[in-house]
Every structure is written in C-alpha cells, then in structure tokens.
Design an enzyme around this catalytic site. Structure first.
Site, PDB file in Angstrom:
ATOM      1  N   HIS A   1       0.826  -1.206   0.000  1.00 34.94           N
ATOM      2  CA  HIS A   1       0.000   0.000   0.000  1.00 34.94           C
ATOM      3  C   HIS A   1       0.864   1.263   0.000  1.00 34.94           C
ATOM      4  O   HIS A   1       0.992   1.960   1.015  1.00 34.94           O
ATOM      5  CB  HIS A   1      -0.943  -0.010   1.203  1.00 34.94           C
ATOM      6  CG  HIS A   1      -2.003  -1.050   1.109  1.00 34.94           C
ATOM      7  ND1 HIS A   1      -2.595  -1.640   2.193  1.00 34.94           N
ATOM      8  CD2 HIS A   1      -2.580  -1.630   0.015  1.00 34.94           C
ATOM      9  CE1 HIS A   1      -3.503  -2.525   1.786  1.00 34.94           C
ATOM     10  NE2 HIS A   1      -3.501  -2.533   0.473  1.00 34.94           N
TER      11      HIS A   1
ATOM     12  N   HIS B   1      -9.097  -4.620   5.262  1.00 34.96           N
ATOM     13  CA  HIS B   1      -7.708  -4.639   4.813  1.00 34.96           C
ATOM     14  C   HIS B   1      -7.418  -5.951   4.092  1.00 34.96           C
ATOM     15  O   HIS B   1      -7.910  -7.008   4.479  1.00 34.96           O
ATOM     16  CB  HIS B   1      -6.767  -4.486   6.015  1.00 34.96           C
ATOM     17  CG  HIS B   1      -5.335  -4.257   5.656  1.00 34.96           C
ATOM     18  ND1 HIS B   1      -4.488  -5.283   5.306  1.00 34.96           N
ATOM     19  CD2 HIS B   1      -4.601  -3.118   5.587  1.00 34.96           C
ATOM     20  CE1 HIS B   1      -3.290  -4.785   5.046  1.00 34.96           C
ATOM     21  NE2 HIS B   1      -3.334  -3.468   5.197  1.00 34.96           N
TER      22      HIS B   1
ATOM     23  N   GLU C   1      -4.836  -7.902   3.911  1.00 35.09           N
ATOM     24  CA  GLU C   1      -4.231  -8.967   4.720  1.00 35.09           C
ATOM     25  C   GLU C   1      -5.281  -9.668   5.561  1.00 35.09           C
ATOM     26  O   GLU C   1      -5.298 -10.905   5.657  1.00 35.09           O
ATOM     27  CB  GLU C   1      -3.139  -8.402   5.633  1.00 35.09           C
ATOM     28  CG  GLU C   1      -2.517  -9.462   6.530  1.00 35.09           C
ATOM     29  CD  GLU C   1      -1.665  -8.895   7.656  1.00 35.09           C
ATOM     30  OE1 GLU C   1      -1.624  -9.522   8.740  1.00 35.09           O
ATOM     31  OE2 GLU C   1      -1.028  -7.837   7.465  1.00 35.09           O
TER      32      GLU C   1
ATOM     33  N   THR D   1      -0.854  -8.281  11.171  1.00 33.56           N
ATOM     34  CA  THR D   1       0.558  -8.199  11.548  1.00 33.56           C
ATOM     35  C   THR D   1       1.047  -6.785  11.810  1.00 33.56           C
ATOM     36  O   THR D   1       2.057  -6.603  12.500  1.00 33.56           O
ATOM     37  CB  THR D   1       1.447  -8.829  10.462  1.00 33.56           C
ATOM     38  OG1 THR D   1       1.250  -8.130   9.216  1.00 33.56           O
ATOM     39  CG2 THR D   1       1.131 -10.301  10.273  1.00 33.56           C
TER      40      THR D   1
ATOM     41  N   SER E   1      -1.862   2.816   3.989  1.00 36.13           N
ATOM     42  CA  SER E   1      -0.970   1.806   4.552  1.00 36.13           C
ATOM     43  C   SER E   1      -1.213   1.692   6.048  1.00 36.13           C
ATOM     44  O   SER E   1      -1.027   2.662   6.788  1.00 36.13           O
ATOM     45  CB  SER E   1       0.492   2.182   4.282  1.00 36.13           C
ATOM     46  OG  SER E   1       1.364   1.436   5.111  1.00 36.13           O
TER      47      SER E   1
ATOM     48  N   ASN F   1       0.481   0.053   8.398  1.00 32.30           N
ATOM     49  CA  ASN F   1       1.650   0.224   9.263  1.00 32.30           C
ATOM     50  C   ASN F   1       2.111   1.678   9.294  1.00 32.30           C
ATOM     51  O   ASN F   1       2.609   2.160  10.311  1.00 32.30           O
ATOM     52  CB  ASN F   1       2.780  -0.718   8.843  1.00 32.30           C
ATOM     53  CG  ASN F   1       3.501  -0.275   7.588  1.00 32.30           C
ATOM     54  OD1 ASN F   1       4.409   0.559   7.630  1.00 32.30           O
ATOM     55  ND2 ASN F   1       3.107  -0.829   6.453  1.00 32.30           N
TER      56      ASN F   1
ATOM     57  N   SER G   1       6.335   0.042   3.558  1.00 34.43           N
ATOM     58  CA  SER G   1       6.198  -0.097   2.104  1.00 34.43           C
ATOM     59  C   SER G   1       6.671   1.160   1.376  1.00 34.43           C
ATOM     60  O   SER G   1       6.416   1.323   0.182  1.00 34.43           O
ATOM     61  CB  SER G   1       4.742  -0.402   1.740  1.00 34.43           C
ATOM     62  OG  SER G   1       3.864   0.577   2.270  1.00 34.43           O
TER      63      SER G   1
END
Length: 282
Positions: free
Chosen positions: A40, A122, A124, A163, A223, A225, A266
């Site tokens: 992302h 999301h 994931e 994660t 994103s 994270n 990312s």
C-alpha cells in the site's frame, strides 16, 4: 535545521523481498499483473508500473499467464481459483503474513472460533479470514464480536492479529476479549502474530519523537503500518503524515530546529531520499 532519521525506517524485509521477487519475475516473464497492490504505497506502485507491473482488483480482470500474489497474501480459495484457471503464480506473500495464515488455518482445523484483531477491509485481514474458513471474525472493537455476551455458547476461541497493528492495542483487545469469554470458554488460545519489523519501527519512531520538535512520517495514507507509525508519533510530538516530498509544508516546519523522519514499511528508498533532501533545503 537538524534532520534526524529513525534508526529503523522504510522498506521492511517482507516488502523488499516482494519487490526483488517481482523484478526478477518481470525480467523472466515480461509484463506482469498483481492481484491487488503489491503493497500500500502509491509511489512504489508507480515505480513498479514503469517496469511493466500493473495491478488488477479481481481474478476476472487477469489476462495472464502469470499472476503475482501480493505481499499481504490472498485467501486459499482465491489461490485455488488461480490454479484451476491455469495461471502460474509468483507468490510474494510476506513470511510473517504466511505464518499468521498457517496459524489461522490450524486454529480452524482445531475447531476454534478465530478472532482477528484488525481492519476487516484490509487485504491482509481478508486473506486471514479466508484461511480461517467460516470460523473467523475480524474486528478492532471487542464489543462488535457476535459471541460476546452469549452465555449459552460453549466456546473455543483463538485470537490473532493483523501483523501491522500496535502491540499495546492488541494487548488491550486481548484483555477485553478474554474478560468477556473466559467464563464460557473451554479454551482460549492467543498467538502473537504481530510483525517484529513493524514493532521495531514503531519503537524507533517513538524513541526519536521524544527528542525532536516535529516528526515527518512518509508513506501511503492507505498503509496500515504507516498510519500506526503516525499514531505512535502523534501521541508524543507534532506529526505530519505525507506521501511525497511535494506535500511538505515549509511554513509549518521552518520554525523547527530538530525534525525527525520515519517511513512506513512499504515506502521506497527514493521517497525517503527526496523528503530528506527537501527538508535540508528549508
């Protein structure tokens, strides 16, 4: 103005590995399609597009013959569908995500109801729900879980996390879920599936944020994270989340004497270099 970079920032092992796999595959096969974005980050995807790598959002749009599975992974039924249709696959699923998928699958086979701490939309998490089969539910709020408060249900519950979530938030979520289900559950199994690289980046960002006048966080706004990084920093110091160097607001930053810099997992090296260069010119 002094610019300080976090001791850990930018592309994590999983995304860097995926990018390298994709570049090798594009040299071998030519133009490629990823089923969903590789990661992302808009700048990263633009760089890959220049190498002949494009993104499609559904299997029906694939033109083949080779399809790339993104770093966030996909559900097993989607992988089976690709194989049935004769696609060759380049699987760039992050090893940490693959481990979480395996844990979800094992919990499902053991008959547990699987609670995934994460954003249900999301990519994931959608993949993890697929590995949990019909036994999974994803939420960021324990109060929304369908079995909470059902005293008649005999539960076997497993709890894992997307994660890229924050450790403190996952711990609080686990505590609340356990408090609600322990009385009626025969088994509660908790597995820490948080990415250690994400944890280290958050810790490094927090460490730096305590010593500077402002933090600049570089990464995609979609994103997970990167948003966690920005949330971590914002609790400690004035923080700005940007995707590109052009978004820097010079008027807001010129008065600062020390600026901290971090970037999502990312975020390509080129974005970090461009932002650092522009900051040094302020």
């Amino acid at each position: 103005m002094q610019i300080e970079k976090a001791r850990e920032l930018g592309l994590c092992y999983g995304v860097r590995r995926a990018v390298e796999m994709l570049r090798d595959a594009s040299q071998k096969y030519g133009s490629l399609q990823t089923l969903g974005p590789l990661a992302h980050n808009r700048v990263l995807l633009q760089e890959l597009e220049c190498q002949g790598v494009t993104t499609v959002d559904s299997p029906e749009k694939l033109t083949g013959p080779v399809v790339v599975v993104p770093a966030h992974g996909i559900a097993p039924d989607i992988m089976d569908l690709l194989r049935e249709r004769g696609f060759a696959t380049v699987d760039t699923t992050c090893p940490n995500v693959a481990k979480a998928q395996s844990i979800a699958s094992d919990m499902a086979q053991d008959g547990l109801t699987i609670v995934i701490y994460g954003d249900s939309q999301h990519s994931e998490v959608r993949g993890l729900l697929g590995w949990a089969r019909e036994k999974g539910v994803a939420s960021l709020d324990p109060c929304t879980l369908p079995f909470i408060g059902d005293s008649s249900a005999s539960q076997k519950v497993g709890i894992i996390s997307q994660t890229t979530q924050r450790a403190e938030s996952f711990a609080s979520f686990v505590q609340q879920v356990c408090g609600a289900v322990l009385a009626t559950s025969r088994e509660v199994r908790i597995v820490n599936t948080l990415c250690d690289a994400t944890r280290r980046r958050q810790a490094a960002a927090a460490e730096l944020a305590r010593t500077v006048d402002a933090m600049v966080v570089i990464g995609g706004r979609n994103s997970a994270n990167t948003r966690r990084l920005a949330e971590t920093c914002a609790g400690l110091v004035e923080t700005y989340l940007i995707e590109t160097a052009e978004e820097l607001d010079a008027a807001l930053l010129r008065s600062k004497t020390r600026i901290g810099l971090t970037a999502g997992a990312s975020t390509p090296d080129s974005s970090i270099e461009q932002v650092e260069c522009r900051l040094r010119r302020l």
